[in-house]
Design a protein around this motif. Structure first.
Motif, mmCIF file in Angstrom:
data_model
loop_
_atom_site.group_PDB
_atom_site.id
_atom_site.type_symbol
_atom_site.label_atom_id
_atom_site.label_comp_id
_atom_site.label_asym_id
_atom_site.label_seq_id
_atom_site.Cartn_x
_atom_site.Cartn_y
_atom_site.Cartn_z
ATOM 1 N N PRO A 31 0.809 -1.228 0.000
ATOM 2 C CA PRO A 31 0.000 0.000 0.000
ATOM 3 C C PRO A 31 0.836 1.269 0.000
ATOM 4 O O PRO A 31 0.379 2.318 -0.433
ATOM 5 N N ILE A 32 2.074 1.162 0.508
ATOM 6 C CA ILE A 32 2.976 2.319 0.565
ATOM 7 C C ILE A 32 4.329 1.899 0.012
ATOM 8 O O ILE A 32 4.870 0.855 0.391
ATOM 9 N N VAL A 33 4.856 2.704 -0.901
ATOM 10 C CA VAL A 33 6.183 2.473 -1.458
ATOM 11 C C VAL A 33 6.966 3.772 -1.341
ATOM 12 O O VAL A 33 6.514 4.826 -1.810
ATOM 13 N N VAL A 34 8.135 3.718 -0.706
ATOM 14 C CA VAL A 34 9.003 4.886 -0.562
ATOM 15 C C VAL A 34 10.280 4.604 -1.338
ATOM 16 O O VAL A 34 10.968 3.611 -1.066
ATOM 17 N N LEU A 35 10.598 5.466 -2.292
ATOM 18 C CA LEU A 35 11.689 5.231 -3.229
ATOM 19 C C LEU A 35 12.861 6.169 -2.975
ATOM 20 O O LEU A 35 12.687 7.399 -2.966
ATOM 21 N N ASP A 36 14.021 5.589 -2.809
ATOM 22 C CA ASP A 36 15.244 6.388 -2.696
ATOM 23 C C ASP A 36 15.934 6.386 -4.065
ATOM 24 O O ASP A 36 16.990 5.782 -4.247
ATOM 25 N N VAL A 37 15.305 7.047 -5.026
ATOM 26 C CA VAL A 37 15.818 7.111 -6.387
ATOM 27 C C VAL A 37 15.706 8.543 -6.898
ATOM 28 O O VAL A 37 14.958 9.355 -6.354
ATOM 29 N N THR A 38 16.437 8.845 -7.973
ATOM 30 C CA THR A 38 16.352 10.152 -8.600
ATOM 31 C C THR A 38 15.315 10.102 -9.723
ATOM 32 O O THR A 38 14.825 9.022 -10.085
ATOM 33 N N PRO A 39 14.943 11.235 -10.302
ATOM 34 C CA PRO A 39 13.915 11.242 -11.344
ATOM 35 C C PRO A 39 14.187 10.291 -12.497
ATOM 36 O O PRO A 39 13.255 9.675 -13.030
ATOM 37 N N ARG A 40 15.438 10.144 -12.917
ATOM 38 C CA ARG A 40 15.721 9.259 -14.046
ATOM 39 C C ARG A 40 15.279 7.834 -13.755
ATOM 40 O O ARG A 40 14.687 7.158 -14.604
ATOM 41 N N GLN A 41 15.552 7.333 -12.556
ATOM 42 C CA GLN A 41 15.151 5.976 -12.225
ATOM 43 C C GLN A 41 13.632 5.858 -12.092
ATOM 44 O O GLN A 41 13.042 4.867 -12.527
ATOM 45 N N LEU A 42 13.002 6.880 -11.499
ATOM 46 C CA LEU A 42 11.546 6.833 -11.353
ATOM 47 C C LEU A 42 10.871 6.791 -12.714
ATOM 48 O O LEU A 42 9.898 6.056 -12.918
ATOM 49 N N LEU A 43 11.374 7.539 -13.669
ATOM 50 C CA LEU A 43 10.806 7.538 -15.018
ATOM 51 C C LEU A 43 10.856 6.150 -15.635
ATOM 52 O O LEU A 43 9.962 5.753 -16.390
ATOM 53 N N ALA A 44 11.909 5.400 -15.347
ATOM 54 C CA ALA A 44 12.049 4.054 -15.904
ATOM 55 C C ALA A 44 11.221 3.019 -15.141
ATOM 56 O O ALA A 44 10.862 1.980 -15.697
ATOM 57 N N MET A 45 10.891 3.315 -13.878
ATOM 58 C CA MET A 45 10.250 2.323 -13.030
ATOM 59 C C MET A 45 8.734 2.353 -13.089
ATOM 60 O O MET A 45 8.077 1.358 -12.750
ATOM 61 N N ALA A 46 8.169 3.489 -13.470
ATOM 62 C CA ALA A 46 6.733 3.659 -13.272
ATOM 63 C C ALA A 46 6.049 4.261 -14.494
ATOM 64 O O ALA A 46 6.656 5.000 -15.268
ATOM 65 N N ASP A 47 4.768 3.938 -14.651
ATOM 66 C CA ASP A 47 3.914 4.576 -15.649
ATOM 67 C C ASP A 47 3.290 5.799 -14.976
ATOM 68 O O ASP A 47 2.360 5.681 -14.160
ATOM 69 N N PRO B 152 1.642 9.823 -14.820
ATOM 70 C CA PRO B 152 0.809 10.767 -15.572
ATOM 71 C C PRO B 152 1.669 11.645 -16.473
ATOM 72 O O PRO B 152 2.793 12.023 -16.097
ATOM 73 N N ALA B 153 1.166 11.981 -17.660
ATOM 74 C CA ALA B 153 1.962 12.680 -18.666
ATOM 75 C C ALA B 153 2.535 13.988 -18.147
ATOM 76 O O ALA B 153 3.702 14.312 -18.411
ATOM 77 N N GLY B 154 1.756 14.759 -17.410
ATOM 78 C CA GLY B 154 2.239 16.050 -16.917
ATOM 79 C C GLY B 154 3.385 15.905 -15.938
ATOM 80 O O GLY B 154 4.393 16.621 -16.009
ATOM 81 N N TYR B 155 3.248 14.959 -15.010
ATOM 82 C CA TYR B 155 4.308 14.719 -14.026
ATOM 83 C C TYR B 155 5.553 14.191 -14.713
ATOM 84 O O TYR B 155 6.679 14.574 -14.388
ATOM 85 N N ARG B 156 5.354 13.316 -15.695
ATOM 86 C CA ARG B 156 6.484 12.771 -16.440
ATOM 87 C C ARG B 156 7.260 13.895 -17.131
ATOM 88 O O ARG B 156 8.494 13.927 -17.087
ATOM 89 N N ARG B 157 6.561 14.823 -17.766
ATOM 90 C CA ARG B 157 7.243 15.929 -18.450
ATOM 91 C C ARG B 157 8.017 16.776 -17.461
ATOM 92 O O ARG B 157 9.128 17.236 -17.755
#
Length: 454
Positions: A237-253, A255-260
């Motif tokens: 139910p809760i996921v806390v990620l110690d990653v930078t934006p580049r890794q998050l972009l690769a890990m998750a689908d 929303p288009a606005g947040y992705r941009r």
């Protein structure tokens, strides 16, 4: 930090680490000679002592902070080195005509104490209702927002004080003509007097291992060698990620606005890091430097500013600013005279800066190379391969500019929360930025505890 705080709140926690050993930027290892312990990432822990998150966490079993007799030193050609002592007045006394100026700037922040530091480390709150602290913070912010070159020339008259401020400010990895670069120097100077610049006895890995041990003592589970490539594979139910934006972009689908917005996130310069095993202490021309835990090598304000400007412009400086740590000055338990240093290089730079770094050390310590038993070097590519969060060799998880001071990684009143339900960020790509302070995890855990558990 987030894992421990969530476990203390009674949540069931599973900590997953991609590497074979826990720690990320808090790892240590034997990279030169057997039995000689080197910090592979973070080494000086001022922020850990000052951080509200670590103060809330309390003492960790087995963790001892070791202080060198002198917090930091800044050697200069043809004159005594500038020394930063825990005592702000003793430090100021060594600055001659700038004694009063140091006491009136850094000294004022020291007098404001940890409440001011708490405010700086929680730029988006929550804040206690302390009008006096807010007034002190406003005065501090007026100076901190300036470029380091501007502030140094306006506040100080001597080459010594200006050089000292430049060396402190260059930790920001910014062009020293850029806004807020002075702020980094003022904060680090203040912390040297408030809490010191210690190392962890036995290596930074000790702190990482103690955090994992604390999690397990609370019933949490910790698994190393498990890389999460896609969030869809996690059932929590809760996921806390110690990653930078580049890794998050690769890990998750996303929303288009947040992705941009994440795609516009900027990374900063990289570093070229070196470790040495020596047959004795560094032979400093000024013997006083031997007592310092940290040493800034780069000369005058003008020299350091030129080096940092060249780096941020994408050029390799032939005479780089070098940040050097002498762990043995504080901690004799690391198996010998180990030495740590790095210089700033353009993002992703492939140049070998071994000679340039050692030449800067020789400049202030003739005969240094004769003391070297073994050396180990890592440029940006090797650093990123070892730790994918160090994108292009950037130790800070992203450019530390004014625009990204709060936009880490996006403009938001709660940037630790992502648009994905129950998914939070806690890396140095979130406020307040880089260093070992745990505040990203503290803020992410605070938000996560408000999230409903199914």
């Amino acid at each position: 930090m987030a894992a421990v705080l969530l476990a203390r709140a009674g949540r069931e926690v599973l900590l997953l680490e991609a590497a074979e050993r826990f720690g990320g930027g808090l790892r240590s290892g034997e990279v030169t000679l057997p039995g000689q312990v080197h910090d592979l990432g973070a080494t000086v822990m001022a922020m850990a002592l000052a951080s509200p998150a670590f103060r809330e966490l309390g003492p960790l079993k087995g963790v001892e902070f070791a202080h060198a007799p002198v917090a930091a030193a800044h050697p200069l050609d043809g004159r005594p080195a500038v020394l930063v002592h825990r005592d702000v007045r003793r430090t100021a006394a060594g600055l001659g005509r700038d004694r009063g100026a140091w006491l009136g700037t850094v000294g004022a922040a020291v007098r404001a104490g940890l409440p001011l530091v708490d405010l700086l480390l929680k730029p988006l709150g929550p804040w206690p209702a302390r009008p006096r602290v807010f007034a002190q913070a406003a005065r501090f912010a007026a100076a901190a927002a300036l470029p380091a070159t501007t502030f140094a020339r306006a506040a100080f008259r001597t080459a010594e004080a200006r050089a000292l401020l430049a060396g402190m400010s260059a930790h920001s990895m910014l062009d020293l003509r850029a806004p807020v670069s002075a702020g980094y120097g003022l904060v680090l100077s203040t912390l040297a007097h408030l809490v010191g610049w210690p190392v962890v006895r036995g290596g930074s890995q000790v702190l990482a291992d103690a955090l994992v041990a604390e999690l397990r003592s609370l019933g949490g589970e910790a698994v190393a060698g498990h890389r999460v490539r896609r969030l869809a594979g996690l059932d929590a139910p809760i996921v806390v990620l110690d990653v930078t934006p580049r890794q998050l972009l690769a890990m998750a689908d996303l929303p288009a606005g947040y992705r941009r917005r994440l795609e516009r996130y900027r990374y900063g310069p990289g570093v070229f890091k070196m470790d040495w095993a020596l047959d004795g202490p560094v032979p400093w021309r000024d013997p006083a430097v031997a007592s310092a835990g940290t040493v800034h090598l780069g000369g005058t304000l003008e020299e350091i500013a030129l080096s940092e400007a060249e780096t941020t412009a994408g050029r390799v400086s032939p005479r780089p600013y070098v940040l050097l740590v002498q762990p043995y000055a504080a901690d004799p338990t690391r198996g010998g005279h180990t030495l740590y240093a790095y210089c700033h290089v353009p993002h992703g730079c492939g140049a070998d800066l071994t000679d340039a770094i050692e030449t800067q050390i020789e400049r202030y310590a003739p005969g240094f190379r004769d003391r070297v038993l073994a050396r180990h070097a890592m440029g940006p590519a090797a650093l990123e391969a070892d730790n994918p969060n160090l994108v292009g060799g950037d130790l800070g998880g992203g450019l530390t500019s004014l625009t990204q001071f709060l936009r880490r990684p996006v403009w938001s009143p709660a940037p630790w929360r992502t648009p994905l339900p129950g998914v939070f960020l806690c890396s140095s790509s979130t406020p307040p930025g880089p260093s070992v302070h745990g505040m990203g995890g503290w803020q992410a855990a605070r938000l996560a505890l408000r999230h409903p558990v199914r």
